[in-house]
Enzyme design. Structure first.
Site, mmCIF file in Angstrom:
data_model
loop_
_atom_site.group_PDB
_atom_site.id
_atom_site.type_symbol
_atom_site.label_atom_id
_atom_site.label_comp_id
_atom_site.label_asym_id
_atom_site.label_seq_id
_atom_site.Cartn_x
_atom_site.Cartn_y
_atom_site.Cartn_z
ATOM 1 N N ALA A 1 -0.956 67.352 9.133
ATOM 2 C CA ALA A 1 -0.991 68.323 10.227
ATOM 3 C C ALA A 1 -1.931 69.501 9.975
ATOM 4 C CB ALA A 1 0.417 68.817 10.519
ATOM 5 N N SER A 2 -2.918 69.318 9.126
ATOM 6 C CA SER A 2 -3.882 70.411 8.940
ATOM 7 C C SER A 2 -4.767 70.537 10.179
ATOM 8 C CB SER A 2 -4.759 70.149 7.703
ATOM 9 O OG SER A 2 -4.080 70.554 6.542
ATOM 10 N N HIS B 1 -3.677 61.974 7.372
ATOM 11 C CA HIS B 1 -3.994 62.818 6.222
ATOM 12 C C HIS B 1 -5.500 63.058 6.092
ATOM 13 C CE1 HIS B 1 0.048 61.278 5.050
ATOM 14 N NE2 HIS B 1 0.184 62.542 4.694
ATOM 15 N N GLY B 2 -5.839 64.170 5.442
ATOM 16 C CA GLY B 2 -7.242 64.428 5.103
ATOM 17 C C GLY B 2 -7.966 65.250 6.157
ATOM 18 N N ASP C 1 6.647 65.261 -2.437
ATOM 19 C CA ASP C 1 5.894 64.760 -1.291
ATOM 20 C C ASP C 1 5.480 63.299 -1.543
ATOM 21 O OD1 ASP C 1 4.521 64.960 1.145
ATOM 22 O OD2 ASP C 1 2.669 65.622 0.175
ATOM 23 N N SER D 1 3.026 66.409 -4.763
ATOM 24 C CA SER D 1 2.742 64.966 -4.672
ATOM 25 C C SER D 1 2.815 64.341 -6.060
ATOM 26 C CB SER D 1 1.344 64.745 -4.081
ATOM 27 O OG SER D 1 0.370 65.170 -5.018
ATOM 28 N N HIS E 1 3.574 64.927 9.152
ATOM 29 C CA HIS E 1 2.590 64.916 8.054
ATOM 30 C C HIS E 1 1.184 64.981 8.642
ATOM 31 C CE1 HIS E 1 4.888 63.618 4.347
ATOM 32 N NE2 HIS E 1 5.821 63.686 5.274
ATOM 33 N N GLU F 1 10.072 58.158 5.796
ATOM 34 C CA GLU F 1 9.001 58.001 6.792
ATOM 35 C C GLU F 1 9.091 56.646 7.472
ATOM 36 O OE1 GLU F 1 5.080 59.405 5.672
ATOM 37 O OE2 GLU F 1 4.116 57.812 6.820
HETATM 38 O O1 G3H Z 1 -0.305 63.562 1.652
HETATM 39 C C1 G3H Z 1 -1.030 63.793 0.689
HETATM 40 C C2 G3H Z 1 -1.180 65.177 0.174
HETATM 41 O O2 G3H Z 1 -2.288 65.790 0.765
HETATM 42 C C3 G3H Z 1 -1.245 65.176 -1.315
HETATM 43 O O3 G3H Z 1 -2.478 64.720 -1.738
HETATM 44 O O4 G3H Z 1 -1.878 62.937 -3.370
HETATM 45 O O5 G3H Z 1 -4.124 64.021 -3.440
HETATM 46 O O6 G3H Z 1 -2.090 65.303 -4.159
HETATM 47 P P1 G3H Z 1 -2.643 64.211 -3.275
HETATM 48 P P1 13P Z 2 -3.103 67.188 5.653
HETATM 49 O O1 13P Z 2 -4.036 66.292 4.909
HETATM 50 O O2 13P Z 2 -3.363 67.137 7.114
HETATM 51 O O3 13P Z 2 -3.127 68.573 5.138
HETATM 52 O O4 13P Z 2 -1.608 66.619 5.445
HETATM 53 C C1 13P Z 2 -0.910 66.883 4.257
HETATM 54 C C2 13P Z 2 0.342 66.096 4.136
HETATM 55 O O5 13P Z 2 0.818 65.467 5.052
HETATM 56 C C3 13P Z 2 1.017 66.106 2.834
HETATM 57 O O6 13P Z 2 2.110 65.262 2.813
HETATM 58 ZN ZN ZN Z 3 1.858 63.494 3.953
#
Ligand code: G3H
Ligand code: 13P
Ligand code: ZN
Length: 307
Positions: free
Chosen positions: A211-212, A178-179, A82, A50, A209, A134
């Site tokens: 997808a955790s 996300h998150g 990313d 990222s 995206h 996206e």
């Molecule tokens: O989609 C976001 C990813 O989890 C990256 O997160 O921008 O805090 O590195 P970050």
């Molecule tokens: P998560 O926060 O679900 O892990 O998604 C990560 C992501 O989409 C990074 O681009």
């Molecule tokens: Zn993402």
């Protein structure tokens, strides 16, 4: 043994009804955990960075560590930007040697997203780099982009967008976010939208995206050892497996790695309060990352033994 684009990976994944895991990397232990997991499970993998990670670790360090991971394990890897927020970041990633970039123009008005994405595609393709874009908005936080609501991807617009931009893969919004706090109530993904996109864009790789799965055991371990993560909820594993057997060829996971790493480290601190050797706690974090990646490959992505 090389850095590769995602082209061949996605073709095989589409035909084989599995997906490639895209894991966010920020430091050496995370890279080693992910790549060792991929090697153990004989699976391809995408390492993604990222803009926050670029700022934290620096592009040169990240690229050098990824090169070292390839030399050490012999696993082919794709190195991906990313949520690239602008043309400058895309350029930096390509100059650094990334093989794939995402330009995230999802927060722009549609025509502006088309125009900016097209510009990135032309620049990247001329340099042998593939592009992800996206369409639709995921609720949650995407770096500097914040949204409280989902704007699901419109399938007809997805066809128009792909045709006009020439983008190599498309991230869509079907209810993931996300998150660690994805659903207040029951988890729900719009598989009807995915199905329609798949019909309208045959053999085209789709990206998911946010997808955790947010493993309750990792959350409980964090909380047991001094953490305070309440109400966390992710995407159920069976839904992810279903998506990966469909047109979804890339599944992004970062939160699950963060939770695993933190749980591993917190446990060392909790069990051995006298410990202050970083190799002991960062090493435990690395082991937890590898176990998470192996589990994803075997049970979520379906990409085990595809190398
Ligand atoms: O989609 C976001 C990813 O989890 C990256 O997160 O921008 O805090 O590195 P970050
Ligand atoms: P998560 O926060 O679900 O892990 O998604 C990560 C992501 O989409 C990074 O681009
Ligand atoms: Zn993402």
């Amino acid at each position: 043994m090389a850095l590769v684009t995602t082209k061949e990976m996605f073709k095989k994944a589409y035909e084989g009804h599995y997906a490639i895991g895209a894991f966010n990397i920020n430091n050496m232990e995370i890279i080693q955990g992910v790549v060792n997991g991929a090697k153990a499970k004989k699976s391809p993998v995408i390492l993604q960075v990222s803009s926050g990670a670029l700022k934290y670790a620096g592009p040169k360090y990240l690229k050098a560590m990824v090169d070292a991971a390839i030399a050490d394990t012999g696993v082919d890897l794709a190195l991906h930007l990313d949520h690239g927020p602008d043309f400058e970041t895309v350029k930096l990633a390509i100059e650094t040697g990334f093989t794939s970039v995402m330009f995230d123009g999802s927060h722009y008005e549609y025509e502006e997203n088309v125009a900016k994405t097209k510009e990135v595609v032309e620049y990247a393709h001329a340099r042998g780099v593939v592009v992800e874009a996206e369409l639709g908005v995921l609720a949650g936080v995407e770096d500097d982009v914040k949204s409280d609501v989902h704007v699901y991807t419109d399938p007809a617009q997805a066809v128009d967008f792909v045709t006009r931009t020439g983008v190599d893969s498309l991230a869509i919004a079907i209810g993931t976010s996300h998150g660690a706090f994805k659903f207040a109530g029951e988890a729900k993904l719009r598989f009807d939208i995915l199905e329609e996109i798949q019909e309208k864009l045959p053999n085209y790789p789709i990206v998911l995206h946010g997808a955790s799965a947010v493993d309750p055991v990792a959350v409980a371990t964090c909380n047991k050892y001094g953490g305070d993560i309440a109400g966390a909820k992710g995407i159920p594993t069976d839904m992810l497996r279903k998506a990966s057997s469909m047109a979804v060829c890339k599944i992004n996971m970062d939160t699950d790695l963060r939770l695993a790493f933190t749980a591993g480290i917190r446990k060392v601190f909790g069990d051995t309060p006298k410990e202050f050797d970083p190799r002991k706690y960062c090493g435990a974090g690395r082991v937890a990352i590898q176990a998470t990646v192996e589990d994803k490959i075997a049970n979520v992505l379906g990409s085990e033994n595809t190398l």
